[in-house]
Scaffold this motif. Structure first.
Motif, PDB file in Angstrom:
ATOM      1  N   LYS A   1     -18.554 -18.628  14.929  1.00 16.79           N
ATOM      2  CA  LYS A   1     -17.416 -18.157  15.906  1.00 16.79           C
ATOM      3  C   LYS A   1     -17.087 -19.178  16.906  1.00 16.79           C
ATOM      4  O   LYS A   1     -15.843 -19.578  17.341  1.00 16.79           O
ATOM      5  CB  LYS A   1     -17.742 -16.796  16.476  1.00 16.79           C
ATOM      6  CG  LYS A   1     -16.686 -16.351  17.295  1.00 16.79           C
ATOM      7  CD  LYS A   1     -17.093 -14.981  17.622  1.00 16.79           C
ATOM      8  CE  LYS A   1     -16.123 -14.455  18.831  1.00 16.79           C
ATOM      9  NZ  LYS A   1     -16.158 -14.739  20.225  1.00 16.79           N
ATOM     10  N   LEU A   2     -18.228 -19.609  17.572  1.00 18.57           N
ATOM     11  CA  LEU A   2     -17.969 -20.397  18.982  1.00 18.57           C
ATOM     12  C   LEU A   2     -17.436 -21.974  18.439  1.00 18.57           C
ATOM     13  O   LEU A   2     -16.619 -22.629  18.999  1.00 18.57           O
ATOM     14  CB  LEU A   2     -19.343 -20.646  19.651  1.00 18.57           C
ATOM     15  CG  LEU A   2     -19.776 -19.403  20.494  1.00 18.57           C
ATOM     16  CD1 LEU A   2     -21.147 -19.564  20.967  1.00 18.57           C
ATOM     17  CD2 LEU A   2     -18.941 -19.026  21.298  1.00 18.57           C
ATOM     18  N   LYS A   3     -18.197 -22.261  17.298  1.00 24.64           N
ATOM     19  CA  LYS A   3     -17.586 -23.638  16.683  1.00 24.64           C
ATOM     20  C   LYS A   3     -16.004 -23.605  16.499  1.00 24.64           C
ATOM     21  O   LYS A   3     -15.126 -24.346  16.696  1.00 24.64           O
ATOM     22  CB  LYS A   3     -18.293 -24.097  15.700  1.00 24.64           C
ATOM     23  CG  LYS A   3     -19.800 -24.522  15.831  1.00 24.64           C
ATOM     24  CD  LYS A   3     -20.390 -25.062  14.528  1.00 24.64           C
ATOM     25  CE  LYS A   3     -21.673 -25.455  14.983  1.00 24.64           C
ATOM     26  NZ  LYS A   3     -22.675 -25.924  13.707  1.00 24.64           N
ATOM     27  N   ALA A   4     -15.449 -22.314  15.750  1.00 28.41           N
ATOM     28  CA  ALA A   4     -14.206 -22.060  15.411  1.00 28.41           C
ATOM     29  C   ALA A   4     -13.240 -22.190  16.641  1.00 28.41           C
ATOM     30  O   ALA A   4     -12.440 -22.851  16.773  1.00 28.41           O
ATOM     31  CB  ALA A   4     -13.995 -20.905  14.682  1.00 28.41           C
ATOM     32  N   GLU A   5     -13.703 -21.600  17.977  1.00 32.46           N
ATOM     33  CA  GLU A   5     -13.107 -21.434  18.979  1.00 32.46           C
ATOM     34  C   GLU A   5     -13.214 -22.988  19.695  1.00 32.46           C
ATOM     35  O   GLU A   5     -11.806 -23.255  20.041  1.00 32.46           O
ATOM     36  CB  GLU A   5     -13.916 -20.547  19.945  1.00 32.46           C
ATOM     37  CG  GLU A   5     -13.573 -19.097  19.687  1.00 32.46           C
ATOM     38  CD  GLU A   5     -14.286 -18.089  20.463  1.00 32.46           C
ATOM     39  OE1 GLU A   5     -15.126 -18.703  21.558  1.00 32.46           O
ATOM     40  OE2 GLU A   5     -14.387 -16.947  20.144  1.00 32.46           O
ATOM     41  N   ILE A   6     -13.973 -23.596  19.550  1.00 32.41           N
ATOM     42  CA  ILE A   6     -13.941 -24.795  20.036  1.00 32.41           C
ATOM     43  C   ILE A   6     -12.694 -25.809  19.240  1.00 32.41           C
ATOM     44  O   ILE A   6     -12.146 -26.772  19.848  1.00 32.41           O
ATOM     45  CB  ILE A   6     -14.999 -25.766  20.143  1.00 32.41           C
ATOM     46  CG1 ILE A   6     -16.247 -25.061  21.062  1.00 32.41           C
ATOM     47  CG2 ILE A   6     -15.127 -27.208  20.278  1.00 32.41           C
ATOM     48  CD1 ILE A   6     -17.722 -25.489  21.061  1.00 32.41           C
ATOM     49  N   GLU A   7     -12.841 -25.693  18.062  1.00 31.33           N
ATOM     50  CA  GLU A   7     -11.779 -26.438  17.193  1.00 31.33           C
ATOM     51  C   GLU A   7     -10.573 -25.737  17.432  1.00 31.33           C
ATOM     52  O   GLU A   7      -9.528 -26.868  17.469  1.00 31.33           O
ATOM     53  CB  GLU A   7     -12.298 -26.298  15.547  1.00 31.33           C
ATOM     54  CG  GLU A   7     -13.372 -26.920  15.012  1.00 31.33           C
ATOM     55  CD  GLU A   7     -13.187 -28.304  15.360  1.00 31.33           C
ATOM     56  OE1 GLU A   7     -11.953 -28.873  15.248  1.00 31.33           O
ATOM     57  OE2 GLU A   7     -14.432 -29.087  15.798  1.00 31.33           O
TER      58      GLU A   7
END
Length: 106
Positions: free
Chosen positions: A93-99
């Motif tokens: 989830k955090l990686k998707a938010e960063i993207e």
């Protein structure tokens, strides 16, 4: 007399998600273990003579003994909580938010 064997948590892994969901799991083994230690005491309280009273020649002297004991739990091991899946989902989830933030900056 030896002290009682250790009980209770010896540490834990935990995760708290960005929404506040918290998961904790003990890192203690549910199997057997070896307990080592040193126990000590005051020799003046020891009954070292036939009179039934403490030996006055030992006043103020201390004693110590090293010990080792093996703890073997009996019965079925308890079901353990595993927070690994929650951790993996939070990282995704955090990686998707960063993207999404990177795309928004372009």
């Amino acid at each position: 007399m030896l002290p009682p064997p250790p009980v209770g948590p010896g540490g834990e892994d935990s995760i708290t998600t960005s929404e506040g969901v918290r998961c904790s799991q003990s890192i203690n083994s549910s199997g057997g273990y070896l307990d080592l230690g040193i126990a000590g005491g005051d020799l003046s309280s020891a009954y070292n003579n036939d009179s039934g009273y403490p030996d006055s020649n030992n006043d103020g002297r201390q004693s110590a003994v090293g010990y080792a004991r093996v703890i073997i739990p009996l019965g079925e091991a308890p079901t353990r909580l595993n927070c690994a899946r929650l951790y993996e989902l939070e990282i995704q989830k955090l990686k998707a938010e960063i993207e999404m933030l990177k795309v928004g900056l372009e």
